[in-house]
Design an enzyme around this catalytic site. Structure first.
Site, short mmCIF file in Angstrom:
data_model
loop_
_atom_site.label_atom_id
_atom_site.label_comp_id
_atom_site.label_asym_id
_atom_site.label_seq_id
_atom_site.Cartn_x
_atom_site.Cartn_y
_atom_site.Cartn_z
N ASP A 252 0.86 -1.19 0.00
CA ASP A 252 0.00 0.00 0.00
C ASP A 252 0.89 1.24 0.00
O ASP A 252 1.60 1.51 0.97
CB ASP A 252 -0.90 -0.03 1.24
CG ASP A 252 -1.94 1.09 1.25
OD1 ASP A 252 -1.94 1.92 0.33
OD2 ASP A 252 -2.76 1.12 2.19
N ASP A 263 -4.08 6.89 -3.78
CA ASP A 263 -3.99 5.91 -2.71
C ASP A 263 -4.46 4.58 -3.30
O ASP A 263 -5.64 4.43 -3.63
CB ASP A 263 -4.90 6.34 -1.54
CG ASP A 263 -4.73 5.44 -0.32
OD1 ASP A 263 -3.93 4.49 -0.38
OD2 ASP A 263 -5.40 5.71 0.70
N HIS A 332 -12.16 6.15 2.26
CA HIS A 332 -12.21 7.52 2.78
C HIS A 332 -12.15 8.55 1.66
O HIS A 332 -11.66 8.28 0.55
CB HIS A 332 -11.03 7.75 3.74
CG HIS A 332 -9.72 7.26 3.21
ND1 HIS A 332 -8.88 8.05 2.47
CD2 HIS A 332 -9.11 6.04 3.30
CE1 HIS A 332 -7.80 7.35 2.13
NE2 HIS A 332 -7.92 6.13 2.62
N HIS A 340 -6.97 11.59 4.64
CA HIS A 340 -8.29 11.32 5.21
C HIS A 340 -9.00 12.66 5.40
O HIS A 340 -8.71 13.39 6.34
CB HIS A 340 -8.16 10.58 6.56
CG HIS A 340 -7.64 9.19 6.42
ND1 HIS A 340 -8.44 8.09 6.20
CD2 HIS A 340 -6.37 8.70 6.47
CE1 HIS A 340 -7.71 7.00 6.12
NE2 HIS A 340 -6.45 7.34 6.28
N GLU A 365 -11.37 1.13 -0.62
CA GLU A 365 -10.51 0.01 -0.21
C GLU A 365 -11.30 -0.93 0.68
O GLU A 365 -12.14 -0.52 1.48
CB GLU A 365 -9.27 0.52 0.52
CG GLU A 365 -9.52 1.34 1.77
CD GLU A 365 -8.24 1.82 2.43
OE1 GLU A 365 -7.24 1.05 2.45
OE2 GLU A 365 -8.22 2.96 2.91
N GLU A 460 -7.27 -1.77 -3.25
CA GLU A 460 -7.72 -0.38 -3.13
C GLU A 460 -7.49 0.38 -4.44
O GLU A 460 -6.50 0.16 -5.13
CB GLU A 460 -6.96 0.30 -2.00
CG GLU A 460 -7.27 1.77 -1.80
CD GLU A 460 -6.44 2.39 -0.68
OE1 GLU A 460 -6.85 3.44 -0.16
OE2 GLU A 460 -5.38 1.82 -0.33
#
Length: 479
Positions: A252, A263, A332, A340, A365, A460
């Site tokens: 990640d 992300d 998020h 976030h 994710e 994700e």
């Protein structure tokens, strides 16, 4: 009679001779005249040698002229008109020009990435038009119109053109992420230390993103959580953990251009006994992406994800497990320089009824587990991030002030890890880092794990809710 006859013959012979002589003289004159003309023609063609020329040079020149004349004659025969006009000359010169242009353009094609990748994606796409992610239509009625009609709505298209600079930035970050992860998926092998894996990944990503302070770089540390650890683990200095054949490793990491963050994560497992676990989580993530959209309630996405995730069962070492969504982990909203940004996307039924809105970026994710489906803080902390809402807080310790200046200069409000502080030459900073955490200026993010003996997986993607459609910006050929 005879004598008279002889005299007469002489006279006749004399007349004949006189006539022959006249004819011969006339022929000779004609011949001289013709020869004279030929000599004149030869004189015209003949070149007088110059002071520095000899006859051999003249002969060579004549041969060249003859060859050129022969080419013109051949062209006359092909055209049938016996004339070479100016258009033919123009056409010939144009063809020469075209050939030159082709030769000039032969080496000016798009650059090809090296192996291992080292060329920044901004150089590979010098026109600034980076690959567009997967485009997907919305699933509902929006503004009283079918979602598919937004593709051709001129007003919506105009709104997108106004945001083109932002789209280019996020797509550039996405392309750097794609190329990095595709290289790393082949590079990572069992027997490597986790530090070795992370350093190679981060070195590659920094090159491809064209690292430049806070304008371009890594958005957060490389997560490489193993087995029951689901998230927020990256090795600190001195960590000797080695990747094993029976490990399940979540990779990640993030990239950004001007704070526009990608992300994106995937899971590596070398033992095929984990294939079903990875399939369950991948399908759950794709389900969440399909369910997402403008005016969609976040809780509805969680319900759809859980239904798909928990429809899977996996058999590991002779024991059957139902795959569970990890209920205290979620997707998020992503903001500029803020990983976030407030809204959360659950992966279980329930949660917020808040709706997604046009123009937002989301990390969709999902985490699946063979354990309890609930994670807790575990192991030594490696991830840190400055609190986005932290105002000015006075600091007494000079070391804390100095460390905060380093964080502000190199990371801002993006996440960082202890290895990155080491890389910047910082030493003996743990006390100052703790002081910043105690004062609420910096937040720590310890590794998150399910029960021991369980296995967790993660997939994700980053999506963009454009006015015309949703774009899965980080989508690639790999997943």
């Amino acid at each position: 009679m005879a004598a008279v006859m002889e005299d007469h013959g002489v006279e006749e012979n004399s007349e004949i001779l006189d006539g022959n002589e006249a004819e011969d003289a006339e022929d000779e004159a004609t011949c001289k005249e013709v020869m004279g003309k030929k000599k004149k023609k030869k004189k015209k063609k003949k070149k007088v040698p110059g002071p520095h020329e000899d006859e051999s040079e003249i002969d060579a020149s004549e041969v060249t002229n003859q060859l050129q004349q022969q080419k013109l004659d051949d062209k006359k025969d092909e055209k049938g008109d016996g004339i070479v006009d100016e258009d033919d000359k123009m056409e010939s010169s144009e063809n020469v020009g075209r050939k030159k242009k082709k030769k000039k353009g032969k080496g000016s094609g798009p650059k090809q990435q090296t192996n291992p990748p080292t060329i920044p994606v901004s150089d590979l796409f010098s026109d600034g038009n980076f690959p567009v992610g997967e485009e997907m239509s919305y699933n509902a009625l929006l503004d009283g119109k079918m979602a598919k009609q937004r593709y051709t709505d001129e007003e919506k298209r105009a709104l997108e053109r106004m945001q083109s600079d932002i789209y280019k930035e996020i797509r550039q970050a996405a392309e750097a992420h794609r190329q990095t992860r595709q290289y790393m998926a082949k590079y990572i092998k069992t027997g490597m230390t986790m530090i070795e894996i992370c350093e190679e990944l981060e070195k590659t990503a920094r090159k491809l993103i064209g690292e430049n302070g806070l304008q371009a770089g890594l958005a957060f540390p490389t997560g490489c959580s193993l087995n029951n650890c689901a998230a927020h683990y990256t090795p600190n200095a001195g960590d000797t953990t080695v990747l094993q054949y029976d490990d399940v490793c979540k990779i990640d990491f993030g990239t950004h251009i001007n704070g526009r963050i990608i992300d994106c994560a995937f899971t590596l497992a070398y033992n095929p006994k984990y294939d079903k676990l990875l399939e369950a989580v991948r399908e759950a993530t794709n389900t969440g992406i399909k369910a997402a959209g403008i005016d969609v309630r976040l809780c509805d996405i969680g319900e759809a994800v859980q239904e798909v995730m928990e429809s899977y069962e996996v058999e590991i070492d002779g024991k059957v497990y139902q795959v569970k969504s990890i209920r205290n982990l979620n997707g998020h909203l992503i903001g500029q320089y803020r990983i976030h940004a407030g809204k959360t996307v659950p992966i279980v039924k329930g949660g917020e009824a808040t709706k997604m809105e046009e123009g937002e970026f989301y990390a969709i994710e999902t985490f699946g587990s063979t354990g309890k489906g609930y994670v807790h803080d575990d192991m030594e902390v490696s991830h840190y991030m400055k609190n986005f809402d932290a105002g000015h807080i006075p600091l007494r310790l000079a070391r804390s002030k100095q460390l905060l200046n380093v964080i502000n200069q190199h990371f801002g409000t993006l996440a960082f890890c202890r290895r990155w502080l080491d890389r910047l030459g910082q030493t003996k900073y743990l006390m100052a880092l703790k002081d910043l955490c105690d004062k609420g200026i910096v937040d720590s993010y310890p590794p998150l794990s399910d029960i021991k003996g369980s296995y967790t997986a993660q997939f994700e993607h980053t999506i963009l809710l454009r006015p015309t459609c949703k774009e899965i910006v980080s989508r690639g050929e790999d997943y």
